[in-house]
Design an enzyme around this catalytic site. Structure first.
Site, PDB file in Angstrom:
ATOM      1  N   HIS A 137       0.843  -1.202   0.000  1.00 22.05           N
ATOM      2  CA  HIS A 137       0.000   0.000   0.000  1.00 22.05           C
ATOM      3  C   HIS A 137       0.874   1.246   0.000  1.00 22.05           C
ATOM      4  O   HIS A 137       1.987   1.230   0.530  1.00 22.05           O
ATOM      5  CB  HIS A 137      -0.921   0.030   1.224  1.00 22.05           C
ATOM      6  CG  HIS A 137      -1.841  -1.142   1.316  1.00 22.05           C
ATOM      7  ND1 HIS A 137      -2.940  -1.297   0.504  1.00 22.05           N
ATOM      8  CD2 HIS A 137      -1.798  -2.240   2.116  1.00 22.05           C
ATOM      9  CE1 HIS A 137      -3.561  -2.426   0.799  1.00 22.05           C
ATOM     10  NE2 HIS A 137      -2.887  -3.021   1.774  1.00 22.05           N
ATOM     11  N   LYS A 192      17.566  -4.991   6.344  1.00 20.17           N
ATOM     12  CA  LYS A 192      18.779  -4.456   5.715  1.00 20.17           C
ATOM     13  C   LYS A 192      19.663  -5.604   5.259  1.00 20.17           C
ATOM     14  O   LYS A 192      19.448  -6.763   5.618  1.00 20.17           O
ATOM     15  CB  LYS A 192      19.535  -3.535   6.670  1.00 20.17           C
ATOM     16  CG  LYS A 192      19.978  -4.171   7.964  1.00 20.17           C
ATOM     17  CD  LYS A 192      20.676  -3.133   8.840  1.00 20.17           C
ATOM     18  CE  LYS A 192      21.140  -3.728  10.168  1.00 20.17           C
ATOM     19  NZ  LYS A 192      21.822  -2.718  11.010  1.00 20.17           N
TER      20      LYS A 192
END
Length: 224
Positions: A137, A192
């Site tokens: 979204h 990450k």
């Protein structure tokens, strides 16, 4: 006789054999129909594709899905060591790409791509792990109120190197690169990059320690 029973778990084989036959029948049937579906969608698959129970595959226009040799998609509860629920789910949205390298596989995993999810060779993905290269979204409140506009959804490719092991119930988010030989502990949320050969875990995932073969993988990935 007692020694025989202890060694071979007799007569439990009478109960195991019928279930084994069901698993093999499921493997043959679902592999066949998955290959038919992939051919209809113009998707490439290599030798010895194995599909245990029916996966959920969605390929939108310009989406790409491909499998290397000896890939396994596992979605059967009574045959999965770590348990699990649902089915292997692979979704390639408009322009999205999912690539499985040789000898890779997943169990009850979900991969959703709007740009690219690239798995190297010998990559193993644990039960119920989710890999998303996008946010689903828009981040903007105004955009969400106006409607879910695909152009406003952030997306970045995910690259997973050779010999990576991802434990159960992990979440791998967009833009992540996981180096060759790395291990992701169960229940981790990866936001990450993970260097080659290291073991990471937690939420968000952090380095726990270097794997025993970290130097081997780092040397192998260096350019001459």
């Amino acid at each position: 006789m007692r020694t025989f029973f202890k060694k071979y778990d007799f007569p439990i084989h009478f109960f195991v054999l019928p279930n084994t036959a069901k698993i093999k029948a499921s493997l043959l049937w679902n592999t066949f129909w998955t290959k038919v579906f992939l051919r209809m969608c113009g998707c490439r698959y290599g030798k010895n594709l194995r599909v245990v129970n029916k996966p959920l595959i969605r390929i939108c226009r310009r989406g790409q899905l491909s499998f290397g040799d000896n890939v396994t998609l596992h979605s059967r509860q009574d045959a999965a060591i770590g348990g699990g629920s649902g089915s292997v789910t692979l979704k390639c949205y408009d322009g999205g790409k999912i690539v499985f390298g040789d000898h890779s596989g997943c169990t009850f995993a979900t991969l959703s791509a709007r740009s690219a999810i690239i798995l190297g060779n010998h990559v193993l993905i644990g039960t119920n792990t989710k890999i998303y290269d996008h946010d689903f979204h828009p981040a903007s409140t105004e955009t969400r109120r106006a409607g879910d506009l695909n152009d406003e959804i952030a997306t970045k490719p995910i690259i997973i190197g050779d010999d990576v092991f991802i434990g159960a119930e992990c979440i791998i988010l967009k833009g992540v690169t996981i180096g060759a030989g790395a291990i992701v502990a169960a229940g981790s949320v990866v936001v990450k990059d993970i260097p080659a050969g290291e073991i990471w875990g937690g939420n968000p995932a952090k380095c726990i320690r270097g794997a025993t073969d970290v130097d081997v993988y780092r040397t192998a990935t260096q350019r001459p």
